[in-house]
Design a protein around this motif. Structure first.
Motif, PDB file in Angstrom:
ATOM      1  N   PHE A 296      -4.623  10.560  -8.426  1.00  0.00           N
ATOM      2  CA  PHE A 296      -4.776   8.990  -8.410  1.00  0.00           C
ATOM      3  C   PHE A 296      -3.271   8.427  -7.951  1.00  0.00           C
ATOM      4  O   PHE A 296      -2.279   9.017  -7.865  1.00  0.00           O
ATOM      5  N   SER A 297      -3.344   7.352  -7.141  1.00  0.00           N
ATOM      6  CA  SER A 297      -2.691   6.438  -6.852  1.00  0.00           C
ATOM      7  C   SER A 297      -2.441   5.030  -7.823  1.00  0.00           C
ATOM      8  O   SER A 297      -3.530   4.596  -7.797  1.00  0.00           O
ATOM      9  N   PHE A 298      -1.292   4.857  -8.375  1.00  0.00           N
ATOM     10  CA  PHE A 298      -1.252   3.927  -9.021  1.00  0.00           C
ATOM     11  C   PHE A 298      -0.521   2.623  -8.442  1.00  0.00           C
ATOM     12  O   PHE A 298       0.759   2.878  -8.105  1.00  0.00           O
ATOM     13  N   GLN A 299      -0.911   1.416  -8.442  1.00  0.00           N
ATOM     14  CA  GLN A 299      -0.237   0.194  -7.746  1.00  0.00           C
ATOM     15  C   GLN A 299       0.938  -0.100  -8.532  1.00  0.00           C
ATOM     16  O   GLN A 299       0.894  -0.042  -9.778  1.00  0.00           O
ATOM     17  N   GLY A 300       2.103  -0.228  -7.970  1.00  0.00           N
ATOM     18  CA  GLY A 300       3.335  -0.939  -8.456  1.00  0.00           C
ATOM     19  C   GLY A 300       4.064   0.158  -9.421  1.00  0.00           C
ATOM     20  O   GLY A 300       4.788  -0.480 -10.204  1.00  0.00           O
TER      21      GLY A 300
END
Ligand SMILES: *Cc1c(COP(=O)(O)O)cnc(C)c1O
Length: 382
Positions: A296-300
């Motif tokens: 997963f890529s998580f924003q912020g």
């Protein structure tokens, strides 16, 4: 400890360690000797070769033992480049290969070869039409990984193999992540060369093999004695070979059950994180995906910081791939699938294994969700 980094390496199975033990001190004979004492070593090596050949639906004399996935990739590429240089000097690969392939291609470029690095789409798939259009009269090799080590996407290998076959071009696949995780039949997929590594499927580190289809010309990799049909010299690593053979034997027996189990754990984890964390982007294809891969890529947030927080709870995960740990550049794979650099740096990969339990997956998912929220709050408060 909760170990969720099986794409980096796997623990060696007890049975594998036990299968290697006799060949260290007791049955130490060189497998190339003619006396009776050497027979045990020879048998251990040939038994492992037979098991691995069967696992791929290959012939026994098409399996060559190496010291790992990196060596197999180097041999496949350099050996084919050398053997077919009179026909041409053009190689086709992808932008998302492991560095063992990419850096070997860079080396070959310095040696006067031309390499086309195919882009991939947002899921990480190679475009078949683009592949076919990049074929030239001097193309000698197509190398596309079976499944990506970071995002888990499984490439359309059968179609790629068919294209290579139709144009009479050698087809290599780096199957280090796929072998022993999903079924592979070298004939069905039209594979000419295949790399695998022991420590990625509960075998010993520093062991691997290269499948070379009979009739494919591949230059010798190590020159010296006549081991491995004169193509890879050096006294055989008998314990290591016995170990990788045992690991393959166990893996083939347990594959379907493992696939089923890990897929369920994976899908639960993906769903849980996706539904509870806003701004969470799954990397890799949702379905054509390795059974054990969650990415997963998580924003912020920064992935590295999240990993440290997870580590504090004894959870081992990885940023992108082990090879790029400590680097602040987004990985070449995430860049290739079009992730913005900022989002790419907020990426974590969790790769499950045969011993991963429901409880571990629940704890890990909860820890990820909590800590992503925490990091975002800290960021917002500053
Ligand atoms: C781990 C890995 C390799 C390298 O294998 P080693 O045995 O560690 O040298 C190559 N390709 C892929 C896709 C891998 O995941």
């Amino acid at each position: 400890m909760i170990y969720l980094d099986h794409a980096a390496t796997t623990p060696m199975a007890e049975q594998v360690a036990a299968s290697m033990q006799p060949y260290y001190a007791k049955d130490y004979a060189n497998a190339s000797t003619i006396y009776e004492f050497g027979e045990k070593s020879r048998q251990a090596v040939e038994h492992a070769r037979t098991i691995i050949a069967r696992s791929l639906h290959a012939h026994t004399n098409e399996i060559y033992f190496t010291a790992g996935g990196s060596e197999s990739d180097n041999w496949a590429l350099k050996g084919t480049a050398e053997a077919y240089q009179k026909k041409g000097r053009h190689i086709i690969t992808t932008q998302i290969e492991h560095h063992a392939v990419l850096h070997t291609c860079k080396y070959l470029e310095q040696q006067g070869y031309e390499v086309t690095y195919l882009p991939v789409d947002e899921q990480g798939f190679v475009n078949l039409q683009q592949l076919e259009e990049s074929i030239r009269p001097d193309t000698i090799l197509i190398s596309v990984m079976f499944a990506n080590n970071e995002i888990g996407t499984i490439e359309p290998i059968a179609q790629i193999g068919r294209i290579a076959r139709r144009h009479d071009i050698v087809f290599h696949t780096d199957a280090v992540q796929a072998y022993a995780q999903i079924p592979i039949n070298v004939d069905f997929y039209h594979i000419d060369l295949l790399s695998a590594s022991g420590h990625k499927f509960y075998g010993p580190k520093g062991t691997g093999f290269l499948y070379i289809r009979n009739g494919i010309k591949t230059a010798s990799f190590l020159h010296g004695g006549g081991q491995e049909q004169g193509r890879r010299a050096g006294t055989e690593n008998v314990p290591g070979i016995a170990g990788i053979g045992k690991a393959a034997e166990i893996a083939m027996r347990t594959m379907s059950e493992r696939m089923y189990r890990e897929t369920r754990l994976r899908d639960w984890m993906i769903h849980e994180i996706k539904s509870r964390v806003p701004g969470a982007w799954l990397n890799g294809d949702r379905y054509a995906r390795l059974p054990n891969n969650v990415n997963f890529s998580f924003q912020g947030i920064e992935g590295e910081t999240l990993l440290l927080l997870l580590d504090a709870k004894d959870i081992c995960a990885s940023a992108a791939s082990a090879c790029s740990t400590g680097s602040t550049e987004p990985s070449h794979v995430l860049t290739a699938i079009g992730r913005e650099p900022e989002l790419a740096l907020g990426t974590i990969r969790m790769t499950l294994g045969e011993a991963t339990t429901w409880e571990e997956v629940r704890i890990a998912a909860e820890a990820v969700i909590e800590n992503v929220e925490l990091l975002r709050e800290v960021e917002a408060g500053m």
